[in-house]
Write an enzyme that holds these catalytic residues in place. Structure first.
Site, short mmCIF file in Angstrom:
data_model
loop_
_atom_site.label_atom_id
_atom_site.label_comp_id
_atom_site.label_asym_id
_atom_site.label_seq_id
_atom_site.Cartn_x
_atom_site.Cartn_y
_atom_site.Cartn_z
NE ARG A 23 6.57 -7.51 6.79
CZ ARG A 23 6.14 -6.46 7.50
NH1 ARG A 23 6.72 -6.16 8.65
NH2 ARG A 23 5.14 -5.72 7.06
CG ASP A 44 9.67 -8.19 0.62
OD1 ASP A 44 9.29 -7.01 0.77
OD2 ASP A 44 9.15 -9.14 1.22
CG ASP A 67 7.92 -0.75 -5.71
OD1 ASP A 67 6.76 -1.17 -5.46
OD2 ASP A 67 8.23 0.45 -5.62
CG ASN A 94 3.08 -13.77 0.25
OD1 ASN A 94 2.15 -14.13 0.95
ND2 ASN A 94 4.09 -13.04 0.73
CE1 TYR A 161 -4.77 -7.58 2.07
CE2 TYR A 161 -6.73 -8.47 3.14
CZ TYR A 161 -5.44 -8.64 2.69
OH TYR A 161 -4.82 -9.85 2.84
CE LYS A 165 -4.56 -9.94 -0.66
NZ LYS A 165 -3.39 -10.55 -1.34
CB THR A 199 -2.07 -9.75 11.32
OG1 THR A 199 -1.31 -10.76 11.99
CG2 THR A 199 -2.28 -10.15 9.87
#
Length: 254
Positions: A23, A44, A67, A94, A161, A165, A199
Site C-alpha cells: 500500500r 509486506d 517482516d 520502502n 521516526y 530516518k 499519514t
C-alpha cells in the site's frame, strides 16, 4: 492538480524488490515499475493486500511475505524474491513504521523506540545485506532507500521516526562505499509529508505547515516520488551514489 503517471524512464527487463509494497508509497512504486516494464516482487506483512495487488498488476509481479523486524524472514523473503524473478537488479527499501507520532521524546516508550529502529534501521540494513549477492551477480545493482525530510528539518513529536530516518541517510552513504566496488549504487530519497493511508492520522495543522512552507504550494502525492525512484533505478544513474535527494516540493532545500 493532476499528476501524470506516464513513465518517463523505461526499466524493461529489470527485476526489482519493493519492501512495504502492499500500500501507500510502496504500491505507487510497484505500479510505476510495472508501467516502466520491470518485473516486481512486493513484500509486506499485509498479506491479503499484497497478494491482491500482485494479482492485479499481472504475471510479472509476485508477492512474498516479509517482516522487517525478523532477520530470518528478511533473508527468506529476499531469496524468494530473487527466485521468483531469476535474480535482482534493484531494491527499494520502502518498508517502515512510525509508531511514535504525536509524542514528545520523553513520552516515547522504550519498546516503541526499539520497534521503530528494528523495522526502519535494522530492517533496511538486513534487507540490503540479503540482496547484496543477488545485486552483485546481476552486474547492475541499484538500491534506493526511503528516508524522510523530517530528518533534514528536525520534525517535532516524532523523535523515533526522525532518528530512524537520519540513520537511513547515514547508512546510505556507508552502503554506497561498501557496495560501489561491486558496481551497485545506493541512494536515498527524502519525501515530505505525502498523502497516503499511513499519514491519515497526521493532524491537519502538520499538513498545512508542509503545504504552506513548500516552494510548490500543494499537497504531495505518491506520484510525485515515482520518477525520482525510477531514475535512481535506471542505467542513467550509474555514476550517482551515496546521495540523499529531498523530493518535497521545496520544503527543505539542500
Amino acid at each position: 492538480m493532476t499528476v501524470s503517471t506516464q513513465p518517463e524512464i523505461m526499466l524493461t527487463g529489470r527485476k526489482v524488490l519493493v519492501t512495504g509494497g502492499a500500500r501507500g508509497l510502496g504500491e505507487a512504486f510497484a505500479r510505476a515499475l510495472v508501467a516502466a516494464g520491470a518485473s516486481v516482487v512486493i513484500s509486506d506483512v499485509l498479506h491479503e493486500r499484497g497478494e491482491a495487488l500482485a494479482r492485479e498488476l499481472g504475471q510479472q509481479v509476485f508477492y512474498v511475505p516479509m517482516d522487517l523486524s525478523d532477520a530470518a524472514a528478511i533473508k527468506a523473503g529476499v531469496d524468494a524474491a530473487a527466485k521468483h524473478l531469476g535474480g535482482l537488479d534493484g531494491l527499494i527499501n520502502n518498508g517502515a513504521i512510525t509508531n511514535s507520532g504525536g509524542k514528545v521524546m520523553g513520552d516515547i516508550a522504550v519498546d516503541t523506540w526499539d520497534r521503530v529502529m528494528d523495522v526502519n534501521v535494522r530492517g533496511t540494513w538486513l534487507t540490503t545485506v540479503a540482496a547484496q549477492p543477488h545485486l552483485a551477480a546481476s552486474g547492475f545493482g541499484r538500491v534506493v532507500n526511503l528516508a524522510s525530510d523530517t530528518a533534514l528539518w528536525g520534525a517535532t513529536n516524532l523523535m523515533a521516526y526522525v532518528a530512524s530516518k537520519g540513520a537511513v541517510m547515514a547508512m546510505t552513504r556507508a552502503m554506497a562505499r561498501e557496495l560501489g566496488p561491486q558496481g551497485t549504487t545506493v541512494n536515498a530519497i527524502a519525501p515530505g509529508l505525502t498523502l497516503v493511508e499511513a499519514t491519515e492520522y497526521v493532524p491537519q495543522v502538520r499538513h498545512d505547515h508542509y503545504r504552506n512552507g513548500r516552494a510548490i504550494e500543494r499537497a504531495q502525492v505518491p506520484e510525485d516520488l515515482t520518477a525520482a525512484v525510477m531514475f535512481l533505478l535506471s542505467r542513467g544513474s550509474g555514476y550517482i551514489t551515496g546521495q540523499v535527494l529531498p523530493v518535497n516540493g521545496g520544503f527543505v532545500m539542500n
